[in-house]
Design a protein around this motif. Structure first.
Motif, PDB file in Angstrom:
ATOM      1  N   ARG A 164       0.826  -1.207   0.000  1.00  0.00           N
ATOM      2  CA  ARG A 164       0.000   0.000   0.000  1.00  0.00           C
ATOM      3  C   ARG A 164       0.865   1.264   0.000  1.00  0.00           C
ATOM      4  NH1 ARG A 164      -5.105   1.047   2.554  1.00  0.00           N
ATOM      5  NH2 ARG A 164      -4.951  -0.976   3.585  1.00  0.00           N
ATOM      6  N   SER A 165       1.887   1.292   0.847  1.00  0.00           N
ATOM      7  CA  SER A 165       2.765   2.467   0.932  1.00  0.00           C
ATOM      8  C   SER A 165       3.489   2.702  -0.387  1.00  0.00           C
ATOM      9  CB  SER A 165       3.781   2.283   2.064  1.00  0.00           C
ATOM     10  OG  SER A 165       3.137   2.163   3.309  1.00  0.00           O
ATOM     11  N   MET A 166       3.971   1.628  -0.999  1.00  0.00           N
ATOM     12  CA  MET A 166       4.669   1.757  -2.274  1.00  0.00           C
ATOM     13  C   MET A 166       3.744   2.288  -3.364  1.00  0.00           C
ATOM     14  SD  MET A 166       5.078   0.103  -5.443  1.00  0.00           S
ATOM     15  CE  MET A 166       4.584  -1.595  -5.152  1.00  0.00           C
ATOM     16  N   LEU A 167       2.507   1.768  -3.413  1.00  0.00           N
ATOM     17  CA  LEU A 167       1.556   2.215  -4.426  1.00  0.00           C
ATOM     18  C   LEU A 167       1.148   3.671  -4.209  1.00  0.00           C
ATOM     19  CD1 LEU A 167      -0.767  -0.929  -4.694  1.00  0.00           C
ATOM     20  CD2 LEU A 167       1.040  -0.226  -6.268  1.00  0.00           C
ATOM     21  N   GLN A 168       0.900   4.047  -2.962  1.00  0.00           N
ATOM     22  CA  GLN A 168       0.540   5.433  -2.675  1.00  0.00           C
ATOM     23  C   GLN A 168       1.659   6.379  -3.094  1.00  0.00           C
ATOM     24  OE1 GLN A 168      -0.345   5.201   1.521  1.00  0.00           O
ATOM     25  NE2 GLN A 168      -2.544   4.930   1.173  1.00  0.00           N
ATOM     26  N   ARG A 169       2.898   5.990  -2.805  1.00  0.00           N
ATOM     27  CA  ARG A 169       4.040   6.826  -3.180  1.00  0.00           C
ATOM     28  C   ARG A 169       4.148   6.946  -4.700  1.00  0.00           C
ATOM     29  NH1 ARG A 169       7.147   4.391  -0.259  1.00  0.00           N
ATOM     30  NH2 ARG A 169       8.107   2.928  -1.720  1.00  0.00           N
ATOM     31  N   TRP A 170       3.931   5.834  -5.415  1.00  0.00           N
ATOM     32  CA  TRP A 170       4.036   5.855  -6.878  1.00  0.00           C
ATOM     33  C   TRP A 170       2.955   6.746  -7.494  1.00  0.00           C
ATOM     34  CZ3 TRP A 170       1.092   4.714 -11.149  1.00  0.00           C
ATOM     35  CH2 TRP A 170       1.775   4.590 -12.363  1.00  0.00           C
ATOM     36  N   PHE A 171       1.713   6.611  -7.017  1.00  0.00           N
ATOM     37  CA  PHE A 171       0.628   7.415  -7.579  1.00  0.00           C
ATOM     38  C   PHE A 171       0.804   8.896  -7.251  1.00  0.00           C
ATOM     39  CE2 PHE A 171      -1.606   3.328  -7.974  1.00  0.00           C
ATOM     40  CZ  PHE A 171      -2.172   3.481  -9.230  1.00  0.00           C
ATOM     41  N   GLN A 172       1.310   9.203  -6.057  1.00  0.00           N
ATOM     42  CA  GLN A 172       1.558  10.603  -5.711  1.00  0.00           C
ATOM     43  C   GLN A 172       2.647  11.200  -6.592  1.00  0.00           C
ATOM     44  OE1 GLN A 172       2.438  10.423  -1.521  1.00  0.00           O
ATOM     45  NE2 GLN A 172       0.296  10.166  -0.926  1.00  0.00           N
ATOM     46  N   GLU A 173       3.726  10.448  -6.805  1.00  0.00           N
ATOM     47  CA  GLU A 173       4.812  10.939  -7.653  1.00  0.00           C
ATOM     48  C   GLU A 173       4.363  11.070  -9.103  1.00  0.00           C
ATOM     49  OE1 GLU A 173       7.950   8.188  -7.030  1.00  0.00           O
ATOM     50  OE2 GLU A 173       8.453   8.943  -5.018  1.00  0.00           O
ATOM     51  N   THR A 174       3.545  10.115  -9.560  1.00  0.00           N
ATOM     52  CA  THR A 174       3.039  10.184 -10.931  1.00  0.00           C
ATOM     53  C   THR A 174       2.136  11.396 -11.118  1.00  0.00           C
ATOM     54  OG1 THR A 174       3.116   7.768 -11.097  1.00  0.00           O
ATOM     55  CG2 THR A 174       1.767   8.926 -12.709  1.00  0.00           C
ATOM     56  N   HIS A 175       1.297  11.666 -10.122  1.00  0.00           N
ATOM     57  CA  HIS A 175       0.407  12.835 -10.186  1.00  0.00           C
ATOM     58  C   HIS A 175       1.223  14.123 -10.208  1.00  0.00           C
ATOM     59  CE1 HIS A 175      -3.323  15.055  -9.642  1.00  0.00           C
ATOM     60  NE2 HIS A 175      -2.745  15.745  -8.672  1.00  0.00           N
ATOM     61  N   SER A 176       2.276  14.176  -9.408  1.00  0.00           N
ATOM     62  CA  SER A 176       3.122  15.375  -9.376  1.00  0.00           C
ATOM     63  C   SER A 176       3.819  15.580 -10.713  1.00  0.00           C
ATOM     64  CB  SER A 176       4.160  15.257  -8.257  1.00  0.00           C
ATOM     65  OG  SER A 176       3.533  15.145  -7.000  1.00  0.00           O
ATOM     66  N   ARG A 177       4.306  14.486 -11.307  1.00  0.00           N
ATOM     67  CA  ARG A 177       4.974  14.602 -12.602  1.00  0.00           C
ATOM     68  C   ARG A 177       4.012  15.089 -13.682  1.00  0.00           C
ATOM     69  NH1 ARG A 177       7.659   9.567 -11.213  1.00  0.00           N
ATOM     70  NH2 ARG A 177       9.856   9.963 -10.772  1.00  0.00           N
ATOM     71  N   PHE A 178       2.760  14.628 -13.585  1.00  0.00           N
ATOM     72  CA  PHE A 178       1.771  15.047 -14.582  1.00  0.00           C
ATOM     73  C   PHE A 178       1.594  16.559 -14.556  1.00  0.00           C
ATOM     74  CE2 PHE A 178      -2.642  16.159 -15.561  1.00  0.00           C
ATOM     75  CZ  PHE A 178      -2.741  15.684 -16.857  1.00  0.00           C
ATOM     76  N   TRP A 179       1.486  17.112 -13.362  1.00  0.00           N
ATOM     77  CA  TRP A 179       1.280  18.553 -13.259  1.00  0.00           C
ATOM     78  C   TRP A 179       2.560  19.327 -13.541  1.00  0.00           C
ATOM     79  CZ3 TRP A 179      -3.321  20.365 -13.650  1.00  0.00           C
ATOM     80  CH2 TRP A 179      -4.416  19.605 -13.208  1.00  0.00           C
ATOM     81  N   ASP A 180       3.702  18.684 -13.352  1.00  0.00           N
ATOM     82  CA  ASP A 180       4.971  19.335 -13.684  1.00  0.00           C
ATOM     83  C   ASP A 180       5.304  19.208 -15.161  1.00  0.00           C
ATOM     84  OD1 ASP A 180       5.256  20.051 -11.083  1.00  0.00           O
ATOM     85  OD2 ASP A 180       6.599  18.400 -10.558  1.00  0.00           O
ATOM     86  N   GLU A 181       4.446  18.500 -15.912  1.00  0.00           N
ATOM     87  CA  GLU A 181       4.617  18.322 -17.356  1.00  0.00           C
ATOM     88  C   GLU A 181       5.964  17.699 -17.695  1.00  0.00           C
ATOM     89  OE1 GLU A 181       1.821  22.049 -18.849  1.00  0.00           O
ATOM     90  OE2 GLU A 181       3.974  22.034 -19.232  1.00  0.00           O
ATOM     91  N   LYS A 182       6.324  16.650 -16.934  1.00  0.00           N
ATOM     92  CA  LYS A 182       7.546  15.928 -17.257  1.00  0.00           C
ATOM     93  C   LYS A 182       7.262  14.896 -18.330  1.00  0.00           C
ATOM     94  CE  LYS A 182      10.320  16.577 -13.165  1.00  0.00           C
ATOM     95  NZ  LYS A 182      11.245  15.926 -12.227  1.00  0.00           N
TER      96      LYS A 182
END
Length: 251
Positions: A164-182
């Motif tokens: 659960r912790s690993m998945l939450q971290r991955w989705f949070q980082e993916t969401h941040s990258r999306f808004w950072d337009e990486k």
């Protein structure tokens, strides 16, 4: 003469689509266990995952308009690696598909087909992926889950809280990258990270190789054994000779 009962079946959904032809749909016996293209299935409340040796198809069976997703894992052609097990992993609002391979790799993909995690469990074919959940009660704030990886003579346990912790971290980082337009390249590389999940692994081939197994829960320590903080789990296996065995596995 006893009165004959009539059972009425209610249609819950439909999965008919052209993508199923890749799995042998339409051919006689395409779902038979001894068919040349054996199909693996995993069902949850809204989706059905179907897999053959190299492809996983995710279909929303409750909504025919829901987009279908095809996942083609990177498998080793030299080792003739293939998909041998699939299962849904659900943690509150997070849902992913887990894949086991004939080389002992555990893969996790998002519903968009993004690779989240890849990890070698043990050198050998993964036969089954089992999930055990414990409902919340008054003494616990969160539910606990086990993810069990079954291999011939070996059983591995992943703690649900670690996943659960690993998945939450991955989705949070993916969401941040999306808004950072990486770039999408960063998202793909993230799934191949070296962040290994901790797990316990036990040898359960005392009575021969097993064809299925599951961790059924936590066992109390023996009556005459001193109390300790160590946890013991009960693992139940089914051998290739249909013999059922139970093991006490220490953490």
């Amino acid at each position: 003469m006893s009165k004959r009962s009539h059972h009425h079946l209610t249609e819950l959904g439909c999965i008919a689509c052209e993508d199923l032809t890749e799995f042998g749909a339409g051919k006689e016996g395409w779902l038979a266990p001894d068919a040349g293209t054996t199909v693996l299935c995993a069902l949850d409340a809204h989706s059905l995952a179907i897999a053959n040796r190299s492809v996983v198809l995710i279909i929303g069976w409750s909504d025919s308009d829901e987009p279908r997703v095809k996942i083609r894992p990177e498998l080793s052609p030299i080792e003739a690696e293939r998909i041998t097990a699939i299962e849904w992993l659900v943690f509150d609002d997070i849902k992913v598909i887990a894949i086991g391979t004939s080389r002992g790799f555990l893969l996790m993909y998002s519903l968009r087909g993004d690779l989240i995690h890849r990890q070698m469990v043990y050198h050998g074919q993964i036969i089954k992926l089992r999930v055990r959940g414990t409902k919340k009660d008054l003494m616990q704030d969160i539910s606990s889950e086990d993810v069990c990886v079954v291999m011939p003579g070996v059983i591995a346990r992943f703690d649900g809280s670690d996943i659960r912790s690993m998945l939450q971290r991955w989705f949070q980082e993916t969401h941040s990258r999306f808004w950072d337009e990486k770039s999408n390249k960063d998202l793909e590389d993230d799934g191949n990270s070296d962040n290994r999940l901790p797990y316990q692994i036990w040898n359960v081939n005392k009575y021969g190789s097993c064809v299925d197994a599951a961790i059924t829960g936590i066992m109390p320590p023996p009556l005459m054994e001193l109390q300790s903080s160590q946890r013991y789990y009960c693992a139940v296996t089914i051998g290739d000779d249909a013999v059922i065995s139970a093991f006490r596995c220490g953490r």
